[in-house]
Each structure stands twice: as structure tokens, then as C-alpha cells.
Design a protein around this motif. Structure first.
Motif, short mmCIF file in Angstrom:
data_model
loop_
_atom_site.label_atom_id
_atom_site.label_comp_id
_atom_site.label_asym_id
_atom_site.label_seq_id
_atom_site.Cartn_x
_atom_site.Cartn_y
_atom_site.Cartn_z
N UNK A 418 -30.43 53.35 -41.61
CA UNK A 418 -29.92 52.09 -42.46
C UNK A 418 -30.97 51.97 -43.59
N UNK A 419 -32.43 51.95 -43.12
CA UNK A 419 -33.26 51.94 -44.38
C UNK A 419 -33.35 52.97 -45.14
N UNK A 420 -32.89 54.30 -44.77
CA UNK A 420 -32.81 55.33 -45.79
C UNK A 420 -31.56 55.31 -46.79
N UNK A 421 -30.63 54.68 -46.15
CA UNK A 421 -29.36 54.74 -46.96
C UNK A 421 -29.61 53.72 -48.00
N UNK A 422 -30.14 52.47 -47.60
CA UNK A 422 -30.14 51.52 -48.51
C UNK A 422 -31.19 51.77 -49.77
N UNK A 423 -32.07 52.71 -49.38
CA UNK A 423 -33.18 53.23 -50.27
C UNK A 423 -32.37 54.08 -51.40
N UNK A 424 -31.52 55.02 -51.04
CA UNK A 424 -30.89 55.57 -51.86
C UNK A 424 -29.77 54.98 -52.67
N UNK A 425 -29.47 53.92 -52.46
CA UNK A 425 -28.43 53.02 -52.99
C UNK A 425 -28.73 52.93 -54.55
N UNK A 426 -27.59 53.22 -55.12
CA UNK A 426 -27.49 53.32 -56.95
C UNK A 426 -28.12 54.88 -57.33
N UNK A 427 -28.10 55.56 -56.40
CA UNK A 427 -28.42 57.06 -56.89
C UNK A 427 -27.43 58.09 -56.20
N UNK A 428 -26.26 57.69 -55.64
CA UNK A 428 -25.36 58.46 -55.03
C UNK A 428 -24.80 59.43 -56.03
N UNK A 429 -24.25 58.91 -57.16
CA UNK A 429 -23.65 59.55 -58.12
C UNK A 429 -24.34 60.85 -58.69
N UNK A 430 -25.70 60.60 -59.04
CA UNK A 430 -26.61 61.74 -59.78
C UNK A 430 -26.95 62.62 -58.56
N UNK A 431 -27.16 61.92 -57.38
CA UNK A 431 -27.37 62.85 -56.14
C UNK A 431 -26.20 63.77 -55.80
N UNK A 432 -24.88 63.50 -55.99
CA UNK A 432 -23.86 64.07 -55.68
C UNK A 432 -23.56 65.20 -56.54
N UNK A 433 -24.01 65.12 -57.73
CA UNK A 433 -24.07 66.26 -58.81
C UNK A 433 -25.29 67.23 -58.77
N UNK A 434 -26.22 67.00 -57.85
CA UNK A 434 -27.17 67.75 -57.42
C UNK A 434 -27.20 68.86 -56.47
N UNK A 435 -27.52 69.80 -56.62
CA UNK A 435 -27.48 70.88 -55.89
C UNK A 435 -28.00 70.75 -54.18
N UNK A 436 -29.12 70.03 -54.39
CA UNK A 436 -29.79 69.66 -53.07
C UNK A 436 -29.45 68.22 -52.33
N UNK A 437 -29.42 67.29 -53.43
CA UNK A 437 -28.97 65.95 -53.21
C UNK A 437 -27.55 65.77 -52.63
N UNK A 438 -26.66 66.70 -53.06
CA UNK A 438 -25.22 66.53 -52.50
C UNK A 438 -25.11 66.73 -50.99
N UNK A 439 -26.00 67.62 -50.52
CA UNK A 439 -26.16 67.84 -49.02
C UNK A 439 -26.28 66.51 -48.35
N UNK A 440 -27.45 65.66 -49.03
CA UNK A 440 -27.88 64.56 -48.47
C UNK A 440 -26.71 63.55 -48.41
N UNK A 441 -26.11 63.24 -49.47
CA UNK A 441 -24.93 62.36 -49.62
C UNK A 441 -24.06 62.77 -48.57
N UNK A 442 -23.51 63.97 -48.42
CA UNK A 442 -22.53 64.15 -47.28
C UNK A 442 -23.11 63.94 -45.98
N UNK A 443 -24.54 64.14 -45.83
CA UNK A 443 -25.06 63.90 -44.30
C UNK A 443 -25.14 62.31 -44.24
#
Length: 525
Positions: A418-443
Motif C-alpha cells: 500500500x505504501x509503495x503504490x501510494x508513493x508512486x501515485x501521480x507517476x503511473x503515466x510516465x512509468x507506463x511509457x518507460x521500458x522498466x517502469x512499465x513492468x512495475x506498473x503491471x506488477x
């Protein structure tokens, strides 16, 4: 008389009479570069033909020397030293002349030629030219006796029989000619190794035998027979302990050391451990060696007493971070964490927690960090998790750090996720278009169904939603969103995707999203 040609070769000529020159170059064998029979290779500058027939008998009086021109004059007319002609033409003429004279044929490296009193010698300081065909004129030894005896068919260490024959006295070929490749003394020693019935017969030579491939196998077989005596093990230890570091990294002997670690008792384990860790620099080199690290891990498996564990971990603590980030040394730290108790590895875990970010972004360190998160149950693990959560966005976009974030999500710790997902809140769009960050968003969407709707809505209502649909990595995030979304959220996501149908159906990645929508509808029906 010495001439230096264009190639830097020194040609020394011994003066000969015209009749002697004629003997070496008879008229009928004189090479010619022209069609006219009166313009031969050794053409007279006055225009008279030099092709005269003389019987080769000693009683015939010598002809006049004026009837023949000297070799030097002939070479001068053949543009060998004509500075007005091009270099290429000069080399061609020289090559042709030498071929006719026999100066250009190889002689198996048995010495230089001395035809016509000429020897081709290159001064040592002369730089070798690099024109085509230079290998024909390469430098050769002057004498056959100066050549090393290097015929590949006759080894240097040949056993000579009687009458200077390479075969035996009977004149027959030996049964194993390959044995001649080794010195007789070396062969004799190897023969002794194979005939030894016990290790005591190899006393004083254990280290040398261990470095030989066949000798090492012989020693390992002695250990495998289960009949080895304790005094023989003590003898082996006494001989190898002074060279322990060297043998542990040796490409052959390390296998014997690993086999030795399997049969030693606890007292001998302590003795060898002290020898290994006393020289800290050498111990570090062994731990970071691809062969040495395996031998160290073998020794660690034999350590049972608290004294042995304390000795090892006290030496590993100052170099724990260095070994953790080493491609070979990190296996030792992993085995420490997985084999020894949390109380024993407390100091190692503290060192890793203090350098969490440096370790998480290292190719080998991220694996050790994941191992610590799995096995360590002390305060150090809480510090590691807090460090990872606070730097979640940086780690998610890192080529190695994203694996640490995914591992933390896979631990399924409710409050941590829960803390990790809230920490990434607001960055999911940019992470989705990143080679490595897209894997984190799916996870994130797959590991927390209660937070998946928050992530999907953030992406769906963003102004860059179309970019995510057409992105090489973002389209996989949308496909995962279609898989995990349910009910009204799924219907709303499909409508938002179909709004851009006119754009997506002709786009490479957009078509993949549309196909996923079609498949998901079919499966839900």
C-alpha cells in the motif's frame, strides 16, 4: 660492389669473368621481355646481339670481356636502378628477373641463396616494406646451422635411438609418438603418479600433482574411495595449506581443494579457515575469483561451530558491500544470509541496509538485496524496505532497481504494498511509457486488486492516454489493465479506448490494444 634497390635490400656481387657469367646465363636460357630476338634481357647497349653460341669446353680460349657486359650494366638497363621510372614498374621487372634467376623461390627456411655470388640480406634496422608479395622476399637465415630444429613432425624432445634415429633401436615407430612431446623426466614422474597405491608415496609432491589435470583426477579418486586414512588427509593439508590461496583459484587444483573440504573434520576446518582469512587481501582475491568463490562456499558448508562462523563473518563485514556488488563475490554473501542465522548475519545485514541504494542499483547487488528481504527478519530489513519505498520512482525506472521494487510487491506485505503504490501515485503515466517502469506498473495492478482501480483511473483520465495506447511499452500496461479491471471500470476503460478507434486501427501498437479488447469481450461473454 653493393647495390641498394627500391626495397632496401642489399645485393653484393662478386666480380666474375664474362665467360663465367655466360656459364650461368647461357644464351638459350636468357629471359627476354621483348618479342624481338635481338633485344634480350642482357641486351648490348651498342645494338649488337649478345646471343652468341660458345661451346662449354675448358679447352676453348676465353672470349674477350668486351663482348659481354657486366651484370651491373645489365641490371641498370633493366630499369632496376632507373629513378625516372615508376616504383611499380621497377618492382615488376625485379620480380620477373629474380624469378628467372631462381632468387625468388622459397627454400623451406633452410638458408639464403648464393647464386651468382649474390646473397640477399636485410639489415636488422631496416623497416620491412609492405608492398604486395613481400613474403617472397622475406628475410631468411644465412645458414642451415642457424635454424632451430622445429619440424612439427619431429618433436624437440625426441628420444633418439641408436644410429641417431628418432625411432627405437629396431627402427620401428614408437607406439605413442605423442609422449615425445614431454621431457623424459616429466613422463617418468607422471608414470610414478599413476602407479602409486597410497597418497604417502606422493609426499612432498601433492601441490605439483594437484596442478596437473590427470594428477588432480588421481588424487580426487583417492578421496572418493572412502578408504583414505586420517594421517593421509593430515599430510595433504600440511602440503597445501601454504599454497591454499593459489590452489583455490587454480583452474585444475581448485577441484582437489573442494574435494578436500568435503572430508576434513571440524578441527581441520578451523585450521584451513584461519590460513585462508589471515591474509585479507589474498582472501578478497579468492572470493572475487570465479573458481575461488566456489571453493569458499564449499568450506562454508563445513562450518558448524560458532567460533568458525564468527571468524568468517568478522572478516566479511568490512568487505560485505564490495563482495555484494561483485559478479562472483555476491554468491558468498548470499550463502551467508541463507545458511547462517539472523543473529550471526546481523552485522552483514546492517552493512547492506546502510548502502541500500548503491546495492539496489547494481547488477549483482539487487540479487543480494532480494535475498536479504527474504531471509533477514531483523530491524535491518525494515530499514531496507523504508529506503526502497522512499526511492520507489527512481528504482522503478532503473534497469536493475526495478527488479527490487517488483520483488517487494511480490512479497505481498499489505502495508508495504500500500505504501509503495501510494508513493508512486501521480507517476503511473510516465512509468507506463518507460521500458522498466512499465513492468512495475503491471506488477502493481496484478499484486493489489484494491489499488488497481486507482492506477487505471489515473492513466485513463490523463491527457496523454492516447500516447500510452500508442506507446511501445504503454500498450502492454493497457492490456494488463483490461485483464485486471472488472465491472463498470472495465466498461468505462473499453469506451475510452474505442473513442480513438480511427487512430488506433492503423497504428502498430494501437491494433494490439484493439485486439485485446476484442478478445476480452469474447471471453467475458
Amino acid at each position: 660492389m653493393v647495390r641498394i634497390d627500391n626495397e632496401g635490400l642489399y645485393w653484393s656481387f662478386i666480380e666474375k669473368t664474362a665467360y663465367e657469367n655466360h656459364l650461368f646465363f647461357p644464351p638459350y636460357s636468357t629471359p627476354s621481355f621483348h618479342q624481338s630476338p635481338t633485344h634480350g634481357l642482357f641486351q648490348n647497349p651498342t645494338g649488337y646481339s649478345s646471343q652468341r653460341s660458345y661451346p662449354l669446353t675448358p679447352n676453348l680460349p676465353l672470349p674477350s670481356q668486351q663482348s659481354f657486359e657486366s651484370l651491373e650494366d645489365s641490371f641498370r638497363r633493366m630499369t632496376l636502378i632507373d629513378h625516372n621510372s615508376s616504383r611499380l614498374q621497377s618492382m615488376r621487372v625485379e620480380s620477373a628477373v629474380r624469378g628467372q634467376m631462381g632468387l625468388g623461390f622459397p627454400n623451406e627456411g633452410f638458408g639464403s641463396y648464393d647464386f651468382l655470388g649474390a646473397s640477399m640480406v636485410r639489415p636488422p634496422s631496416q623497416r620491412q616494406p609492405s608492398f604486395p608479395g613481400f613474403d617472397v622476399y622475406r628475410q631468411r637465415s644465412r645458414s642451415f646451422n642457424e635454424l632451430p630444429y622445429t619440424n612439427p613432425r619431429w618433436p624437440m624432445n625426441t628420444h633418439w635411438g641408436t644410429n641417431n634415429s628418432i625411432w627405437g633401436s629396431s627402427g620401428s615407430q614408437p607406439e605413442n609418438p605423442k609422449s615425445n612431446l614431454f621431457p623424459p623426466m616429466y613422463n617418468n614422474r607422471r608414470q610414478e603418479w599413476f602407479t602409486c597405491s597410497s597418497l604417502k608415496e606422493l609426499k612432498g609432491r601433492i601441490s605439483a600433482v594437484a596442478k596437473d589435470q590427470k594428477g588432480c583426477r588421481l588424487l580426487q579418486k583417492k578421496f572418493d574411495d572412502k578408504i583414505i586414512k586420517r594421517e593421509e588427509i593430515d599430510m595433504v593439508i600440511s602440503e597445501v595449506k601454504d599454497q591454499l590461496h593459489e590452489l583455490m583459484v587454480h583452474q585444475v587444483a581448485n577441484y582437489l581443494i573442494q574435494k578436500l573440504f568435503e572430508v576434513i573434520n571440524q578441527q581441520q576446518t578451523t585450521e584451513l579457515l584461519l590460513v585462508l582469512v589471515t591474509r585479507k587481501q589474498r582472501f578478497m582475491e579468492v572470493c572475487t575469483d570465479p573458481l575461488g568463490t566456489r571453493a569458499v562456499q564449499k568450506l562454508m558448508l563445513r562450518m558448524k561451530s560458532q567460533e568458525q562462523i564468527s571468524i568468517l563473518l568478522s572478516v566479511l563485514k568490512p568487505i560485505a558491500v564490495t563482495l555484494t556488488n561483485n559478479i562472483h563475490g555476491h554468491h558468498i554473501i548470499e550463502q551467508c544470509i541463507s545458511t547462517f542465522s539472523n543473529e550471526d548475519t546481523k552485522h552483514i545485514a546492517d552493512e547492506i541496509a546502510n548502502n541500500c541504494m548503491d546495492i539496489a542499483t547494481d547488477k549483482s547487488g539487487c540479487c543480494v538485496l532480494n535475498q536479504c528481504l527474504s531471509h533477514v527478519q531483523t530491524e535491518a530489513r525494515d530499514r531496507m524496505l523504508a529506503e526502497i519505498i522512499s526511492n520507489a520512482f527512481i528504482l522503478s525506472e532503473h534497469c536493475y532497481g526495478n527488479y527490487v521494487v517488483q520483488f517487494v510487491l511480490g512479497m505481498r506485505l499489505r502495508h508495504v504494498t500500500s505504501n509503495l503504490i501510494m508513493q508512486l501515485q501521480g507517476t503511473y503515466v510516465s512509468l507506463s511509457m518507460n521500458k522498466y517502469g512499465s513492468n512495475v506498473v503491471e506488477k502493481c495492478m496484478k499484486c493489489s486488486s484494491e489499488h488497481a482501480s486507482i492506477i487505471i483511473k489515473e492513466i485513463m483520465f490523463d491527457i496523454d492516454f492516447l500516447k500510452v495506447l500508442q506507446d511501445a511499452y504503454g500498450n502492454y500496461v493497457i492490456q494488463s489493465a483490461l485483464h485486471v479491471s472488472k465491472g463498470d471500470l472495465y466498461d468505462k476503460l473499453v469506451r475510452f479506448i474505442l473513442r480513438h478507434y480511427s487512430v488506433l486501427h492503423s497504428h502498430l501498437f494501437g491494433k494490439m490494444v484493439l485486439d485485446r479488447v476484442k478478445c476480452s469481450k469474447t471471453n467475458r461473454v
